[in-house]
Design a protein around this motif. Structure first.
Motif, short mmCIF file in Angstrom:
data_model
loop_
_atom_site.label_atom_id
_atom_site.label_comp_id
_atom_site.label_asym_id
_atom_site.label_seq_id
_atom_site.Cartn_x
_atom_site.Cartn_y
_atom_site.Cartn_z
N TYR A 1 -2.82 8.00 -2.94
CA TYR A 1 -3.22 9.10 -2.06
C TYR A 1 -2.02 9.99 -1.79
CZ TYR A 1 -5.44 11.68 1.67
OH TYR A 1 -5.97 12.70 2.43
N TYR B 1 -0.60 12.99 0.73
CA TYR B 1 -0.66 13.88 1.89
C TYR B 1 0.08 15.16 1.52
CZ TYR B 1 -2.23 9.87 4.64
OH TYR B 1 -2.94 8.81 5.14
N THR C 1 0.86 -1.18 0.00
CA THR C 1 0.00 0.00 0.00
C THR C 1 0.90 1.23 0.00
OG1 THR C 1 -1.64 -1.21 1.29
CG2 THR C 1 -1.86 1.19 1.20
N ALA D 1 1.52 5.55 -0.35
CA ALA D 1 1.01 6.92 -0.27
C ALA D 1 2.18 7.88 -0.46
CB ALA D 1 0.32 7.18 1.06
N GLU E 1 -2.43 11.53 -7.94
CA GLU E 1 -3.76 11.08 -7.54
C GLU E 1 -4.49 10.41 -8.69
OE1 GLU E 1 -4.71 14.21 -3.91
OE2 GLU E 1 -5.34 14.73 -5.95
#
Length: 344
Positions: free
Chosen positions: A56, A58, A34, A36, A51
């Protein structure tokens, strides 16, 4: 969250760091990880692109002035913002691709991740890392990080570790032998092209395109501040095709007989697809790579952007157009580069 990637893009930084991190992110996602991203807002950032590719992001606050300088000088603030994100998750690995981040930032982050991986090519600062990846080719590559990383760090050095997107691996199957005549050019200076070399090359090509019956594919990124100007110039040149933020860049490369571009990450994509190239360095950190690959006979390096003029580009193109021997020699040198050139 298994893996976080700390990387930035802007008009100043360009998009190359994000693009190679996206390549790595897709590989890790296939392995079941996973992923990010952590990115700071800036003009010309790639947050929307990241995106759109399913990751995702931040977002750290926008800074004033140079993003490079801000992260370098305000490293504690940047580390604090990153820690606030990381401490909410169980982080197996943090990947950092940022010229303004060094050992101070990494030591602050260390308690919040099991492993730190650094992607670098400058070899100009110390790192506290478990893994360091430098995909570039240097004549002294095996000694460049001596004393800059912990003794037990794993070093992944050279183009054999290049972060090539799947489209390039697929496109390699469709490479055609050189036909004995340069008919199609490929022009690409990265996503942002901050020095606007694309326009310079087009102005060099414009007077000779009819004489040599050339077709030109011109690629720019969404973050290129001159993209509309480039588009208008392409419209003025017969058989100059304008492409913005394309997803078939590898296909365009396989159709070309000669490329003109910068000395960044695209270097390895061009060599992998055995595409002869005229290189103009658009940043100081590209010079050493461009000189080394020139010495290996896999490109023609003209020089740093501010030393190269339209006539220089015209002369270089003319030399390539009139020398099948040179083209064939470059292709031959590229054929085995990834298995032999990077280990010498």
């Amino acid at each position: 969250m298994n893996v976080f990637i700390r990387v930035d893009a802007s008009y100043e930084i360009g998009t190359g760091h994000v693009m190679r991190c996206l390549t790595l992110a897709h590989r890790l996602k296939k392995e079941g990880k996973t992923i990010a991203f952590i990115c700071r807002r800036a003009e010309g950032n790639c947050i929307d692109l990241i995106e759109q590719q399913g990751f995702y992001v931040y977002k750290l606050p926008t800074c004033e002035g140079s993003l490079w300088t801000y992260v370098l000088e305000q490293w504690e603030t940047d580390a604090k913002g990153t820690i606030e994100i990381l401490q909410q998750h169980y982080v197996k690995k943090l990947i950092v691709d940022h010229y303004s981040i060094d050992v101070k930032w990494e030591l602050a982050i260390r308690p919040f991740t099991k492993k730190i991986m650094i992607i670098d090519d400058l070899a100009n600062r110390q790192h506290d890392c478990d893994i360091l990846l430098d995909q570039n080719f240097y004549l002294n590559k095996d000694a460049r990080y001596d004393g800059l990383v912990p003794p037990n760090a794993t070093l992944l050095l050279g183009p054999n570790h290049a972060l090539l997107r799947e489209e390039f691996i697929e496109a390699k199957k469709y490479i055609q032998p050189f036909k004995g005549k340069i008919e199609r050019l490929f022009v690409f200076f990265g996503g942002s092209d901050p020095t606007n070399e694309t326009e310079k090359v087009l102005l060099a090509i414009k007077p000779i395109i009819d004489q040599y019956k050339l077709i030109v594919d011109v690629v720019v990124g969404n973050s290129n501040p001159n993209k509309l100007k480039i588009k208008r110039l392409c419209n003025e040149i017969v058989k100059a095709h304008y492409h913005c933020q394309v997803n078939n860049i590898a296909e365009l490369m396989t159709q070309a007989d000669l490329a003109i571009g910068a000395g960044g990450a695209t270097t390895w994509e061009r060599i992998f697809l055995q595409l002869p190239t005229i290189v103009i360095a658009v940043a100081e950190n590209q010079i050493e790579i461009a000189k080394a690959t020139h010495q290996k006979g896999v490109c023609i390096y003209l020089g740093l952007y501010n030393e190269i003029f339209i006539k220089d580009i015209q002369n270089a193109i003319g030399e390539m157009l009139n020398s099948n021997i040179l083209i064939n020699k470059m292709i031959s040198n590229m054929e085995n580069f990834f298995t032999s050139g990077s280990t010498e």
